[in-house]
Structure formats: structure tokens, C-alpha cells
Design a protein around this motif. Sequence first.
Motif, short mmCIF file in Angstrom:
data_model
loop_
_atom_site.label_atom_id
_atom_site.label_comp_id
_atom_site.label_asym_id
_atom_site.label_seq_id
_atom_site.Cartn_x
_atom_site.Cartn_y
_atom_site.Cartn_z
N SER A 12 -26.59 27.30 4.41
CA SER A 12 -25.33 26.95 5.07
C SER A 12 -24.99 25.47 4.93
CB SER A 12 -25.35 27.36 6.55
OG SER A 12 -26.42 26.76 7.22
N LEU A 119 -22.01 30.96 8.85
CA LEU A 119 -21.74 31.41 7.47
C LEU A 119 -22.06 32.90 7.36
CD1 LEU A 119 -20.98 30.30 4.60
CD2 LEU A 119 -23.42 30.17 4.14
N LYS A 120 -21.11 33.66 6.81
CA LYS A 120 -21.31 35.12 6.69
C LYS A 120 -22.44 35.42 5.70
CE LYS A 120 -17.28 37.25 8.48
NZ LYS A 120 -16.05 36.46 8.28
N ASN A 122 -22.84 37.52 3.24
CA ASN A 122 -22.61 37.61 1.79
C ASN A 122 -22.52 36.23 1.13
OD1 ASN A 122 -20.20 37.51 3.29
ND2 ASN A 122 -19.00 38.04 1.50
N PHE A 123 -22.03 35.24 1.88
CA PHE A 123 -22.00 33.87 1.35
C PHE A 123 -23.41 33.29 1.26
CE2 PHE A 123 -17.63 34.17 3.01
CZ PHE A 123 -16.94 33.82 1.85
N ASP A 126 -25.00 34.59 -1.94
CA ASP A 126 -24.44 33.91 -3.11
C ASP A 126 -24.95 32.49 -3.24
OD1 ASP A 126 -22.98 36.06 -3.65
OD2 ASP A 126 -21.02 35.23 -3.10
N ARG A 127 -24.91 31.77 -2.12
CA ARG A 127 -25.28 30.36 -2.18
C ARG A 127 -26.75 30.18 -2.54
NH1 ARG A 127 -22.70 26.52 2.34
NH2 ARG A 127 -20.52 27.05 2.13
N ASN A 176 -18.10 27.17 5.61
CA ASN A 176 -17.33 27.44 4.39
C ASN A 176 -16.44 26.29 3.98
OD1 ASN A 176 -17.70 29.78 2.90
ND2 ASN A 176 -17.02 31.01 4.64
#
Length: 194
Positions: A12, A119-120, A122-123, A126-127, A176
Motif C-alpha cells: 500500500s 487499498l483494495k 485486487n490492487f 497487482d502491486r 490509490n
Amino acid sequence: MINIILFGPPGSGKGTQSRIISDIFGFIHLSTGEILRKYILKKNYMVDKIKSYIDNGLLVPDTITKNIFEKELIYRNNFLNKGFIYDGYPRTLNQAISLDNFLKKNYIGKINYVFFFILKDNFVVDRLYQRSKTSGRSDDKNINIIKNRIIQYDTMSKDIFKYYKQRTFLTEIDANKKIEEITDELKNIIYKLK
Ligand code: AMP
């Protein structure tokens, strides 16, 4: 002495913001993930056990983490500094309570502020996957390990939120947003703490 916690899921941006903010304000950045990884490299006591928790995306047990973290905090407290940024610590209620007691007992002050990064999931996935390309961290690229880390985080975060909401100042941060925007948000609040 100012004590600030950056709390949030893996990926995050806590580490990035901790580094920027520590540079700006002359704080010492304490990341338990980094402290534990360094500890492992030194081939210290119980490293195999610690490594296996990290490699599987599980929290290292409180007694071990607390011990290693507190030693580092006391050591770093010998250096001239204006405060501490805690990145990745505390991660359990037990660690949060111990940290309060430890700061008090050692005259390091109290927790002045908690930034709670949102932070969700799915993010997060990805991150972390993107980060794995440069971090070389095996716990960043395996989807099952990432999922474990998210579960660990979700299990603990509500209690931590409640604990600090009742005891200190806490602001939620939308992770985000752009790095610079988040830094500005943090900076504006931290300036007022000085
Ligand atoms: P991080 O670098 O913050 O993503 O942490 C990497 C890993 O270190 C975590 O997935 C945990 O296995 C371990 N770790 C870091 N901080 C803590 C903590 N406060 N308590 C327990 N385990 C931790």
C-alpha cells in the motif's frame, strides 16, 4: 519525540512514504519486514523458523518479532533523532499494546499519530506482483503467499483500527492516490505535530 505508525496492507506504499517522510522530518524509519530480513541474513538464532513464516506469508509469532523489534528500537534510540516512523509494526493487537508499554517504560514518548492506508485486495495483488520484479522478494510474487498475507492483514486490521481510534489520532489514507499527493497529506498533518 514523535512516534508515527503507518499501518496498511502489503504493497500500500507504507515503505515508500516512510522513507520520504523520515528524510523530510529527520525521523528514523523502522520497518519490521526489513529488520527481520536483515536478521535472517546474519544467520542468527531461529532464522530458519523466521524465514519459513515470511516465505509462507504468515506473521512471525509475536514473542519473536517483539524481541527483535524492541532490541532494534532501543539501539536506534541511541542516535540523535526527532522521532520514529513505524512501518509494518505493530501488526497485532498484542504488539500494539506492548509497543505502548515499551515506549512508556523507555521514555520514548507515546504514539502521536496513526495513518491507516486503505487499498483494495485486487490492487494489493497487482502491486506486489509488480514489485516482485525489482524487489526480488519471493513473498511478493507467489499468488498463494500474497493471499496469505492479505488474510493475515484482514484478520488483524479491524482490531488495530479500533485500538488506535480510541487512543490517539488516526487518519485514513487512500493508498490509490499518487505518491506525491499522499506525501503532502502526511506532511500537512505531521508539521502540526511538531
Ligand atoms: P513486510 O516487509 O512489511 O511486507 O513484511 C514481510 C514479512 O515479515 C511479513 O509477511 C511477515 O511474515 C513478517 N513481518 C513483518 N512485520 C511483522 C510483524 N509486525 N509481526 C509479525 N510478522 C511480521
